[in-house]
Write a protein that holds these residues in place. Sequence first.
Motif, PDB file in Angstrom:
ATOM      1  N   LEU A 206     -35.411 -47.332  -7.651  1.00 34.72           N
ATOM      2  CA  LEU A 206     -34.863 -45.974  -7.664  1.00 34.72           C
ATOM      3  C   LEU A 206     -35.998 -44.977  -7.844  1.00 34.72           C
ATOM      4  O   LEU A 206     -36.719 -45.024  -8.847  1.00 34.72           O
ATOM      5  N   ALA A 207     -36.171 -44.089  -6.883  1.00 36.30           N
ATOM      6  CA  ALA A 207     -37.227 -43.076  -6.980  1.00 36.30           C
ATOM      7  C   ALA A 207     -36.781 -41.947  -7.894  1.00 36.30           C
ATOM      8  O   ALA A 207     -35.605 -41.552  -7.906  1.00 36.30           O
ATOM      9  N   ASP A 208     -37.731 -41.405  -8.662  1.00 32.30           N
ATOM     10  CA  ASP A 208     -37.424 -40.214  -9.448  1.00 32.30           C
ATOM     11  C   ASP A 208     -37.610 -38.973  -8.574  1.00 32.30           C
ATOM     12  O   ASP A 208     -37.858 -39.073  -7.367  1.00 32.30           O
ATOM     13  N   GLN A 209     -37.479 -37.788  -9.154  1.00 26.50           N
ATOM     14  CA  GLN A 209     -37.482 -36.543  -8.387  1.00 26.50           C
ATOM     15  C   GLN A 209     -38.833 -35.847  -8.481  1.00 26.50           C
ATOM     16  O   GLN A 209     -39.257 -35.444  -9.560  1.00 26.50           O
ATOM     17  N   TYR A 210     -39.509 -35.714  -7.341  1.00 26.56           N
ATOM     18  CA  TYR A 210     -40.744 -34.936  -7.355  1.00 26.56           C
ATOM     19  C   TYR A 210     -40.410 -33.452  -7.290  1.00 26.56           C
ATOM     20  O   TYR A 210     -39.403 -33.034  -6.721  1.00 26.56           O
ATOM     21  N   GLN A 211     -41.253 -32.645  -7.910  1.00 23.56           N
ATOM     22  CA  GLN A 211     -41.124 -31.184  -7.854  1.00 23.56           C
ATOM     23  C   GLN A 211     -41.950 -30.726  -6.661  1.00 23.56           C
ATOM     24  O   GLN A 211     -43.143 -30.982  -6.598  1.00 23.56           O
ATOM     25  N   PRO A 212     -41.354 -30.054  -5.658  1.00 26.65           N
ATOM     26  CA  PRO A 212     -42.030 -29.895  -4.373  1.00 26.65           C
ATOM     27  C   PRO A 212     -42.972 -28.703  -4.231  1.00 26.65           C
ATOM     28  O   PRO A 212     -43.751 -28.677  -3.282  1.00 26.65           O
ATOM     29  N   ALA A 213     -42.901 -27.733  -5.123  1.00 19.77           N
ATOM     30  CA  ALA A 213     -43.665 -26.498  -4.917  1.00 19.77           C
ATOM     31  C   ALA A 213     -44.917 -26.462  -5.783  1.00 19.77           C
ATOM     32  O   ALA A 213     -44.873 -26.810  -6.961  1.00 19.77           O
ATOM     33  N   PRO A 214     -46.050 -26.017  -5.230  1.00 19.83           N
ATOM     34  CA  PRO A 214     -47.286 -25.950  -6.004  1.00 19.83           C
ATOM     35  C   PRO A 214     -47.299 -24.756  -6.958  1.00 19.83           C
ATOM     36  O   PRO A 214     -46.499 -23.827  -6.841  1.00 19.83           O
ATOM     37  N   ARG A 215     -48.213 -24.810  -7.889  1.00 17.37           N
ATOM     38  CA  ARG A 215     -48.323 -23.748  -8.888  1.00 17.37           C
ATOM     39  C   ARG A 215     -48.543 -22.386  -8.236  1.00 17.37           C
ATOM     40  O   ARG A 215     -48.012 -21.372  -8.708  1.00 17.37           O
ATOM     41  N   ILE A 216     -49.307 -22.340  -7.151  1.00 17.56           N
ATOM     42  CA  ILE A 216     -49.601 -21.066  -6.509  1.00 17.56           C
ATOM     43  C   ILE A 216     -48.342 -20.382  -5.991  1.00 17.56           C
ATOM     44  O   ILE A 216     -48.261 -19.158  -5.905  1.00 17.56           O
ATOM     45  N   ALA A 217     -47.310 -21.169  -5.654  1.00 19.25           N
ATOM     46  CA  ALA A 217     -46.059 -20.601  -5.158  1.00 19.25           C
ATOM     47  C   ALA A 217     -45.110 -20.218  -6.287  1.00 19.25           C
ATOM     48  O   ALA A 217     -44.265 -19.338  -6.121  1.00 19.25           O
ATOM     49  N   LEU A 218     -45.248 -20.867  -7.429  1.00 20.70           N
ATOM     50  CA  LEU A 218     -44.288 -20.678  -8.516  1.00 20.70           C
ATOM     51  C   LEU A 218     -44.804 -19.830  -9.666  1.00 20.70           C
ATOM     52  O   LEU A 218     -44.014 -19.260 -10.421  1.00 20.70           O
ATOM     53  N   GLY A 219     -46.111 -19.770  -9.819  1.00 13.80           N
ATOM     54  CA  GLY A 219     -46.646 -19.018 -10.941  1.00 13.80           C
ATOM     55  C   GLY A 219     -46.223 -19.610 -12.267  1.00 13.80           C
ATOM     56  O   GLY A 219     -46.296 -20.822 -12.497  1.00 13.80           O
ATOM     57  N   ALA A 220     -45.712 -18.752 -13.135  1.00 14.01           N
ATOM     58  CA  ALA A 220     -45.325 -19.171 -14.486  1.00 14.01           C
ATOM     59  C   ALA A 220     -44.159 -20.144 -14.482  1.00 14.01           C
ATOM     60  O   ALA A 220     -43.945 -20.854 -15.474  1.00 14.01           O
ATOM     61  N   SER A 221     -43.387 -20.190 -13.411  1.00 19.59           N
ATOM     62  CA  SER A 221     -42.231 -21.087 -13.356  1.00 19.59           C
ATOM     63  C   SER A 221     -42.610 -22.534 -13.076  1.00 19.59           C
ATOM     64  O   SER A 221     -41.771 -23.432 -13.194  1.00 19.59           O
ATOM     65  N   TYR A 222     -43.860 -22.753 -12.703  1.00 20.18           N
ATOM     66  CA  TYR A 222     -44.289 -24.101 -12.341  1.00 20.18           C
ATOM     67  C   TYR A 222     -44.093 -25.075 -13.504  1.00 20.18           C
ATOM     68  O   TYR A 222     -43.526 -26.162 -13.336  1.00 20.18           O
ATOM     69  N   ASP A 223     -44.554 -24.700 -14.674  1.00 16.37           N
ATOM     70  CA  ASP A 223     -44.447 -25.599 -15.822  1.00 16.37           C
ATOM     71  C   ASP A 223     -42.990 -25.877 -16.179  1.00 16.37           C
ATOM     72  O   ASP A 223     -42.642 -26.999 -16.573  1.00 16.37           O
TER      73      ASP A 223
END
Length: 430
Positions: A206-223
């Motif tokens: 069973l694969a877990d869920q990768y987060q698809p967007a890089p920090r540059i696209a999300l800014g503070a929301s990345y973490d």
Amino acid sequence: MLKTWRRFISAGTSGLLLFAVLINVHAGPAGAAAAAVTPDSEQDVFRIVALGDSITAGYEPGMTDSSVKPYGYAERLLEQGWYHGRSTLSNYGILGLKTSGLLQYTASIKDGIATTAEAIQPGLPDPRIAQFAAMTPQIRTELAAADLITLTIGGNDVSSLFLNVKTLTEADFTAQLAERLAAYSSNVKSALDNIRAVNPLATILLADQYQPAPRIALGASYDKLMSAAAQFTVAAENIAATLNQAGAPVKVAHVAAKFAGVEGSLTHIIGAGAADFHPTQLGYERIATVFAELQWGEYLNPAAAVMTSASAPMSIVVNGTTLNTPNKPILKNGQNFLALKDILNAVGATGKWDNKTSSATIIYGGRTVVITIGSKTIKVNGTDVAIDTPAFLQKVGKEDKTYLPLAALATGLGFDVNYSSKLRTAFINP
């Protein structure tokens, strides 16, 4: 950059629909091979069944050409299987599937009763869904015979939450995340129970869920989103722990960790065209590597690189070992030919040459096969069997070598022969 990232849901939905309508993605035993021969029924075959969403289906944006076949993690996993012996793949990845749809689908598979698209999940964009729904009795049979069952699921459950991360209050985000985590845990656990009811012993990954967007696209929301993805990993681990047993393993394929920090190169979020969360080819290879290392402890690559010139000789893998020979494969009239003696030596077959008849007689596995230069038939235990292209003699140094078309190895000697056009490699398993 966030505006670019926010386009991926709407773009992904329409892209999936366009892809599904135009591409010919077939169910049942499938592979990345340009040429394949179904293994003999009496032979030991490693059977892979892939279930889940569009990640399992191998979707990439722009797949609108009907001649293009997906080359995702499942197809790569099949190739890895060929390194270890006769292997088959049944891929039932469904575009747009959520965990609730997986639960309904596996329930129908468990019962072995044909269902409907609406009963699985209303509004699925995959036009094959009616076919998949009607095939549940057949899929049950395939699932029951599987040695390995792989699963990617959950991305469609959380995509809207990730999309709206900047517009939700902290309290709303936390509440919605908890709701989705609870639904994920309940639905996936019950779906795996359904699978276990059909096949009590197969390995389940069973694969877990990768987060698809890089920090540059999300800014503070990345973490924040990385923390949310980590919670889904914990949920997957908890599900696996409740079902894992000696002799019937259930393991988590930790895909998320492989995408962390390099999302821009492993997904289509950033780049030409509309943003899309699906993996790039590099991303699919990374996912396949995680699955393969869990199953076999390694991910193997052939000597012929994927991007090598089409004029370069292909690689030949016999019984999992790359054939190292000065007698290079030959491409002639669109057919791949191999030096017969090399294959016979690799599998331990015996053979003799008759100058008078320009024929080679091979004895292997209870078969006696006579191959005559220039003939479009070969004799198998005394019976004429047609082949598409005849064997020929090729001067190699001072010797004449018998070259046989790849497909004739299966026709005459009963080998399992698969050719991967992506890897430019022939896999031969006696």
